[in-house]
Design a protein around this motif. Structure first.
Motif, short mmCIF file in Angstrom:
data_model
loop_
_atom_site.label_atom_id
_atom_site.label_comp_id
_atom_site.label_asym_id
_atom_site.label_seq_id
_atom_site.Cartn_x
_atom_site.Cartn_y
_atom_site.Cartn_z
N ALA A 75 6.50 -4.51 -1.65
CA ALA A 75 6.15 -5.24 -2.87
C ALA A 75 6.75 -6.63 -2.92
O ALA A 75 7.87 -6.87 -2.47
CB ALA A 75 6.58 -4.45 -4.10
N GLY A 76 5.98 -7.55 -3.50
CA GLY A 76 6.46 -8.88 -3.77
C GLY A 76 7.23 -8.91 -5.08
O GLY A 76 7.34 -7.91 -5.79
N LYS A 77 7.76 -10.07 -5.44
CA LYS A 77 8.60 -10.18 -6.63
C LYS A 77 7.86 -9.82 -7.91
O LYS A 77 8.48 -9.41 -8.90
CB LYS A 77 9.17 -11.60 -6.74
CG LYS A 77 10.21 -11.92 -5.68
CD LYS A 77 10.77 -13.32 -5.88
CE LYS A 77 11.83 -13.63 -4.82
NZ LYS A 77 12.37 -15.00 -4.99
N SER A 78 6.56 -9.99 -7.93
CA SER A 78 5.82 -9.71 -9.15
C SER A 78 5.82 -8.23 -9.49
O SER A 78 5.55 -7.85 -10.62
CB SER A 78 4.38 -10.20 -9.02
OG SER A 78 3.69 -9.45 -8.05
N ARG A 79 6.13 -7.37 -8.51
CA ARG A 79 6.10 -5.93 -8.75
C ARG A 79 7.48 -5.30 -8.73
O ARG A 79 7.62 -4.13 -9.08
CB ARG A 79 5.22 -5.25 -7.70
CG ARG A 79 3.77 -5.64 -7.79
CD ARG A 79 2.96 -4.59 -8.48
NE ARG A 79 1.58 -5.04 -8.67
CZ ARG A 79 0.57 -4.23 -8.92
NH1 ARG A 79 0.76 -2.95 -9.01
NH2 ARG A 79 -0.64 -4.70 -9.10
N LEU A 80 8.50 -6.02 -8.32
CA LEU A 80 9.82 -5.42 -8.24
C LEU A 80 10.80 -6.13 -9.14
O LEU A 80 10.69 -7.33 -9.41
CB LEU A 80 10.35 -5.48 -6.80
CG LEU A 80 9.66 -4.59 -5.77
CD1 LEU A 80 10.29 -4.79 -4.41
CD2 LEU A 80 9.76 -3.13 -6.18
N ASP A 81 11.77 -5.37 -9.63
CA ASP A 81 12.86 -5.96 -10.38
C ASP A 81 13.68 -6.81 -9.41
O ASP A 81 14.06 -6.36 -8.33
CB ASP A 81 13.73 -4.84 -10.96
CG ASP A 81 14.71 -5.37 -11.99
OD1 ASP A 81 15.43 -6.33 -11.66
OD2 ASP A 81 14.77 -4.80 -13.10
N ILE A 125 -0.12 1.63 -3.15
CA ILE A 125 0.84 1.83 -2.06
C ILE A 125 1.72 0.61 -1.83
O ILE A 125 2.77 0.72 -1.18
CB ILE A 125 0.16 2.23 -0.75
CG1 ILE A 125 -0.72 1.12 -0.20
CG2 ILE A 125 -0.62 3.52 -0.91
CD1 ILE A 125 -1.19 1.36 1.23
N SER A 126 1.33 -0.54 -2.37
CA SER A 126 2.16 -1.74 -2.17
C SER A 126 3.25 -1.86 -3.23
O SER A 126 4.16 -2.68 -3.09
CB SER A 126 1.30 -3.00 -2.18
OG SER A 126 0.73 -3.22 -3.46
N ALA A 127 3.18 -1.04 -4.28
CA ALA A 127 4.18 -1.11 -5.36
C ALA A 127 5.38 -0.24 -5.01
O ALA A 127 5.72 0.72 -5.71
CB ALA A 127 3.55 -0.67 -6.68
N GLU A 186 -1.20 -9.81 -1.02
CA GLU A 186 -0.47 -9.91 0.24
C GLU A 186 0.39 -8.67 0.48
O GLU A 186 0.49 -8.17 1.60
CB GLU A 186 0.41 -11.16 0.23
CG GLU A 186 -0.39 -12.47 0.28
CD GLU A 186 0.49 -13.69 0.05
OE1 GLU A 186 1.69 -13.49 -0.29
OE2 GLU A 186 -0.01 -14.82 0.18
N ALA A 187 1.00 -8.15 -0.60
CA ALA A 187 1.80 -6.93 -0.48
C ALA A 187 0.93 -5.74 -0.12
O ALA A 187 1.32 -4.88 0.68
CB ALA A 187 2.54 -6.67 -1.79
N PHE A 188 -0.27 -5.67 -0.70
CA PHE A 188 -1.20 -4.58 -0.40
C PHE A 188 -1.60 -4.62 1.07
O PHE A 188 -1.64 -3.59 1.75
CB PHE A 188 -2.43 -4.71 -1.30
CG PHE A 188 -3.41 -3.57 -1.19
CD1 PHE A 188 -3.01 -2.27 -1.42
CD2 PHE A 188 -4.74 -3.81 -0.86
CE1 PHE A 188 -3.92 -1.21 -1.33
CE2 PHE A 188 -5.65 -2.76 -0.76
CZ PHE A 188 -5.23 -1.46 -1.00
N GLU A 189 -1.86 -5.81 1.57
CA GLU A 189 -2.19 -5.96 2.99
C GLU A 189 -1.01 -5.55 3.86
O GLU A 189 -1.18 -4.86 4.87
CB GLU A 189 -2.60 -7.40 3.29
CG GLU A 189 -3.04 -7.62 4.73
CD GLU A 189 -3.55 -9.03 4.99
OE1 GLU A 189 -3.85 -9.33 6.17
OE2 GLU A 189 -3.64 -9.83 4.04
N ARG A 190 0.20 -5.94 3.48
CA ARG A 190 1.40 -5.55 4.24
C ARG A 190 1.54 -4.03 4.29
O ARG A 190 1.89 -3.47 5.32
CB ARG A 190 2.66 -6.16 3.61
CG ARG A 190 2.93 -7.60 3.94
CD ARG A 190 4.38 -7.98 3.64
NE ARG A 190 4.74 -7.77 2.24
CZ ARG A 190 4.54 -8.64 1.26
NH1 ARG A 190 3.96 -9.80 1.53
NH2 ARG A 190 4.92 -8.39 0.03
N ALA A 191 1.28 -3.39 3.15
CA ALA A 191 1.44 -1.94 3.07
C ALA A 191 0.45 -1.23 3.99
O ALA A 191 0.82 -0.28 4.69
CB ALA A 191 1.26 -1.48 1.63
#
Length: 389
Positions: free
Chosen positions: A278-284, A271-273, A310-315
């Motif tokens: 998502a953080g930069k590691s998962r997004l263009d 769900i964080s992707a 951190e993105a997963f926690e945000r999501a």
């Protein structure tokens, strides 16, 4: 596109040329779905699971004359059951022809499925257009979609009940799925690079049988086998008979490319992707690409780095709905420990209620365990009632 099935209760919502999270186009895409009850009632969305179909896979939890329920009751709710891409009812490798059909069908994420379902509800059925909120429930991959809905459209989801599933595919789950995938692909003669129907006129049965045998060690728990659950509940005696009469019977009834397509979706569940979290590691990083997943965000389970966690926690913290997470005590795919992590990230909006059952993953469906079905039904009914839905 091949002909639709003959079940008149199944409807089809046309999405047109549907742009996916990857940027690819799924041409002439559509969602198969079925509804129960009146659209004037509050809506419950109930997506299908891995290999599951709308009626045979999901209807066991909906109240009918055959099995009355208190939770998903069409007298009180408008229940919408959409099929995920790849299940053979919605757009799938098995029912799509042309250059993007069959094995060449573009891969779809859980995000893509939920965006398509959102379009079905809002544009196709007129639900949510006046600010009304929905509930989302689901088993296994359906649970992943329930989490996705709550995070992707937080203002639209009032309640969510994911059972025997997760908000993100774990490393351990990924490894299991690699074995499932490998079982089909190892049958090189039968699979024919995905062109088995064109070249041989039949499914890769050796690979599908192997898939069933891989699943045999995962679908039910050690306790279920130890207590001879197959003999007690299904009348099947002996391990080899279990493999053939239950697991191979199930796996050889499926289409190999469909199973691989849904497996890819499952492996990439997270769900964080998505652009909201998502953080930069998962997004263009290029703004003109619209925040789509980059290649770095695909093909990787769990948290690849601290930024992903951190993105997963945000999501999870971004979910506004009340969420009842129901793991199975002996589920080998989705253990209660993972559910507890999800609850801790969610805070007060999350609640974990364990299904105390020896049935393993099958405690969550598809209705074979009568006691667990009753427990799920009562838990959902109580949760809805407590939260004014």
């Amino acid at each position: 596109m091949l002909q639709h099935g003959t079940d008149s209760a199944i409807k089809y919502y046309q999405l047109g040329d549907f742009e996916l999270q990857s940027g690819e186009i799924l041409p002439a895409a559509y969602i198969a779905y079925k509804t129960y009850g009146s659209p004037t009632n509050p809506c419950i969305l109930y997506p299908t699971w891995y290999s599951g179909t709308i009626v045979e896979g999901n209807e066991w939890l909906v109240s009918t004359l055959k099995h009355p329920r208190r939770g998903l009751d069409p007298e009180r709710y408008f229940i919408v059951v959409p099929a995920i891409f790849g299940n053979g009812e919605s757009t799938s490798p098995s029912n799509t022809t042309g250059p993007k059909g069959g094995v060449n069908m573009p891969k779809t994420t859980v995000y893509d499925n939920v965006r398509a379902q959102h379009q079905l509800l809002t544009q196709g059925l007129g639900i949510g257009t006046n600010g009304e909120k929905i509930a989302v429930v689901g088993w296994s991959m359906g649970a992943g979609q329930a989490f996705q809905w709550a995070s992707q459209y937080p203002s639209m989801v009032k309640l969510a009940v994911p059972f025997c599933g997760s908000a993100r595919t774990s490393f351990h789950n990924w490894v299991f799925l690699e074995a499932v995938k490998g079982a089909i692909l190892a049958d090189t003669e039968g699979y024919c690079g995905g062109r088995y129907m064109e070249e041989r006129g039949q499914q890769p049965l050796v690979g599908l049988k192997a898939l069933g045998r891989v699943y045999a060690g995962w679908g039910f728990s050690q306790a279920f086998y130890r207590e001879k659950g197959f003999e007690k509940y299904f009348g099947i005696s002996g391990v080899e008979q279990v493999m053939v009469e239950f697991w191979e019977k199930w796996s050889t009834s499926k289409d190999a490319n469909n199973m691989l397509h849904m497996l890819w979706t499952w492996q990439h569940g997270d769900i964080s992707a998505q652009p909201l979290y998502a953080g930069k590691s998962r997004l263009d990083e290029s703004a003109e690409n619209g925040g789509r997943l980059s290649d770095r965000g695909l093909g990787r389970p769990g948290a690849g780095c601290e930024q992903d966690e951190e993105a997963f926690e945000r999501a999870l913290k971004g979910i506004e709905a009340k969420v009842l997470i129901m793991p199975g005590r002996h589920d080998l795919y989705f253990p209660p420990e993972d559910s507890q992590i999800e609850k801790e990230y969610m805070g007060k909006n999350g609640e974990v209620k364990v299904i105390e059952s020896i049935w393993g993953h099958w405690a969550g469906g598809p209705g074979d365990s009568k006691e667990d079905a009753k427990f799920l039904d009562e838990s959902i009914h109580t949760f809805f009632k407590q939260n004014g839905f």
